[in-house]
Enzyme design. Structure first.
Site, short mmCIF file in Angstrom:
data_model
loop_
_atom_site.label_atom_id
_atom_site.label_comp_id
_atom_site.label_asym_id
_atom_site.label_seq_id
_atom_site.Cartn_x
_atom_site.Cartn_y
_atom_site.Cartn_z
CG ASP A 1 55.07 72.11 16.86
OD1 ASP A 1 54.94 71.63 18.21
OD2 ASP A 1 55.99 72.47 16.44
CG HIS A 2 51.79 70.20 21.37
ND1 HIS A 2 52.56 69.02 21.89
CD2 HIS A 2 50.63 69.48 21.12
CE1 HIS A 2 51.97 68.01 22.04
NE2 HIS A 2 50.66 68.03 21.41
CE1 TYR B 1 61.46 75.19 19.99
CE2 TYR B 1 62.92 74.19 21.48
CZ TYR B 1 62.42 75.17 20.90
OH TYR B 1 63.34 76.40 21.31
CG HIS B 2 56.22 68.81 21.17
ND1 HIS B 2 55.36 68.88 22.43
CD2 HIS B 2 57.31 68.56 21.85
CE1 HIS B 2 55.90 68.95 23.65
NE2 HIS B 2 57.07 68.63 23.14
CB SER B 3 57.45 69.70 14.16
OG SER B 3 57.70 70.70 14.29
#
Length: 596
Positions: free
Chosen positions: A335-336, A528-530
């Site tokens: 993730d980020h 929220y970039h999983s």
């Protein structure tokens, strides 16, 4: 001659009729698309109607010989008309339109967040996260996809392989990009310029002072500053649910079932035969003649595999789940990581709160699909710590810049005392904000089952900032933002960082390295970039779950296509690459059929 009253009536009708007809027409798309009539078997059963699943279902249904079932746990995209309004995006984070996922409490991180947990929500609605995200269209770096080939052995997934699918999915609406060899026209997903205030030009001028020029970050070179490219068509969110499914209408060979919760994959002798699901309170089963395709996202897809007996042997044995296939499901969670900072300005030329008040902004949006209700972020940038690496490797840091104070605690999840200090005092302030995003953290996490109950959220250990290099890199990103704020372009607006002078880090000198490290430990969040929980790799790669054909290794008739198959997280927002991967995968399935 018309009376004043008649003129008034005509004016009111001119506003009301387009508004009503616009929403009525859109509403029919979602309502007419779905069905409760589920047959006993289909050629393809797709689990998850999100950014990937909607694409795959629509493309497979183009062949009238395919019988396709799409199962979505959430509702359709017209159940709340505000889903289609870009500026309303963050309203849906705390609702039933999102899976309410949170990380575990982790030592030394998330110190200022409620329960010391970061929110990790995903869309739970047709269109998935593309229906509730911030509409940012970012493909990632060409180096990302080329690394999928060179580092992970995923032949056929390089940038040159994926570019045609980025273009196939795209309907670019930005005049300067229509002739670009990197952009496509006529595809389902509209890509438009972001709404701009007068602050936008200051953002780009500040970037130039830092040595970065305006660029098309989805073109030849990602590095630089740019207006944000948005998945928006005439002011309406361009989600995969609306564009790929809704606008195509109900098809006789595609059944879309909403409010349908898949609990387990039926696997016999390493062959996936179908799935069990719950709908209207009843447990049911549907058979897949060809493939079960998991497109439930980077958290739900590994959860469903684990519940079905596919995953790490030790973890499944601990839960008394019969092992079907020992694979590293959920062993890598990418993730980020981001820190969101604000800076006060002394001019009311941005997206100040009063711009959203009154009747005119609503009329402007209803009649013309324009104005502040189309706005979220205005500018973005992609930057390198070492500028000699520009166009030689992926960028390190992304900025998402807005001319409004970001104080929505449904996203940030600050605890009450920190929210009172950093948000409540400044909600109506003239401000600019930045989401400072570390694009390639060294730390990775895991997804594990909490129990054998499919309704229990999985255990999400992010391990964010577990590697000290990530703290140093995020600190370097904050220093870039300080440089940005100190430029003449931003100082012309009176930009001032003192709004971040937090008492909970007051033991350190404001803006010292120790102060910013303290802030990182308190307010850094998952972005929220999983990705990568069922990562793709070559067949002899023991760390991967699927092969380059997106088949679960050692299994028949079981495929995965969503962000979970990314070998590692891409350089930027993940929705666009998920759509491109789904487009390519759909073509792969069609090619398989032709070869039979």
């Amino acid at each position: 001659m018309l009376s004043k009253n008649n003129v008034l009536v005509i004016l009111v009708l001119s506003v009301v009729y387009p508004l009503v007809s616009r929403y009525i027409n859109k509403s029919s798309l979602g309502e007419l698309l779905v069905t409760d009539d589920i047959k006993n078997e289909y050629d393809y059963v797709i689990v998850g109607g999100g950014s990937a699943g909607s694409v795959i279902a629509a493309r497979l249904a183009e062949d009238a010989n395919n019988r396709v079932l799409l199962l979505e746990a959430g509702n359709h995209f017209d159940i709340d008309q505000n889903i289609h309004v870009p500026a309303k995006a963050f309203n849906f984070v705390p609702t039933d339109f999102a899976w309410q996922f949170k990380s575990e409490t982790e030592d030394g991180r998330f110190q200022g967040l409620k329960e010391k947990k970061t929110i990790m929500n995903k869309g739970k609605v047709l269109g998935g996260s593309s229906s509730i995200n911030a509409c940012t269209y970012a493909r990632g770096s060409s180096f990302d996809f080329n690394k999928w080939v060179t580092k992970y052995g995923c032949e056929g997934w390089g940038y040159a392989d994926l570019l045609p699918y980025f273009k196939k999915a795209e309907d670019v609406k930005i005049p300067d990009l229509k002739a670009s060899e990197y952009h496509g026209s006529g595809g389902p997903i509209a890509v438009s310029d972001s709404y701009q205030t007068r602050v936008w030009r200051h953002f780009l001028d500040a970037g130039k002072e830092m040595g970065y020029y305006e660029t098309d970050y989805n073109g030849a070179s990602q590095t630089g500053f740019s207006r944000v490219q948005m998945t928006v068509r005439n002011g309406v969110r361009s989600s995969t649910g609306l564009e790929y499914l809704g606008k195509q209408g109900k098809k006789s060979n595609l059944d879309v079932s909403i409010n349908t919760f898949v609990t387990k994959i039926k696997i016999e002798k390493n062959v996936a035969n179908g799935v069990y699901f719950i709908k209207h309170g009843r447990k049911r089963y549907v058979k897949a003649r060809r493939d079960v395709i998991l497109s439930a996202g980077a958290i739900n897809s590994p959860q469903l595999l684990l519940l079905s007996g596919v995953g790490p042997r030790k973890h499944l044995e601990d839960l008394d789940i019969p092992l079907i296939k020992d694979l590293p499901v959920g062993q890598r969670l990418d993730d980020h990581v981001s820190v969101i900072l604000n800076a006060k300005i002394n001019q009311s030329i941005g997206l100040v709160p009063e711009n959203f008040r009154g009747l005119w902004p609503r009329i402007q949006y209803a009649l013309f699909g324009s104005g502040v209700y189309t706005a979220i972020t205005e500018a973005t940038s992609f930057m390198h710590f070492d500028k000699s690496k520009v166009d030689k490797k992926c960028p390190d840091i992304q900025f998402l810049l807005s001319s409004i104070f970001i104080g929505n605690n449904d996203i940030l999840n600050y605890n009450d005392s920190i929210a009172a200090e950093l948000i409540d005092h400044y909600k109506d302030a003239y401000a600019v904000s930045v989401m400072i995003i570390l694009l390639h953290p060294k730390s990775t996490g895991t997804v594990r089952l909490q129990s054998t109950d499919p309704f229990d959220s999985p255990i999400l250990d992010t391990n964010i900032l577990n590697d000290r290099r990530d703290v140093a890199d995020l600190l370097a990103g904050i220093r870039m933002f300080e440089e940005f704020i100190s430029t003449q372009a931003m100082q012309e607006l009176g930009a001032d960082l003192s709004i971040n002078k937090a008492s909970f880090c007051a033991q350190h000198e404001f803006r010292s390295d120790d102060f910013w490290r303290c802030m990182i430990r308190h307010i850094a969040i998952s972005f929220y970039h999983s990705t990568s929980t069922c990562k793709m790799g070559k067949k002899d790669d023991m760390t991967s779950v699927v092969d380059p054909d997106l088949r679960v290794k050692g299994m028949k008739n079981l495929r995965i296509c969503d962000a979970s198959v990314f070998p590692e997280v891409t350089s930027g927002n993940t929705n666009a690459p998920v759509i491109a991967v789904a487009e390519k995968f759909a073509d792969m399935l069609k090619s398989e059929l032709r070869q039979e």
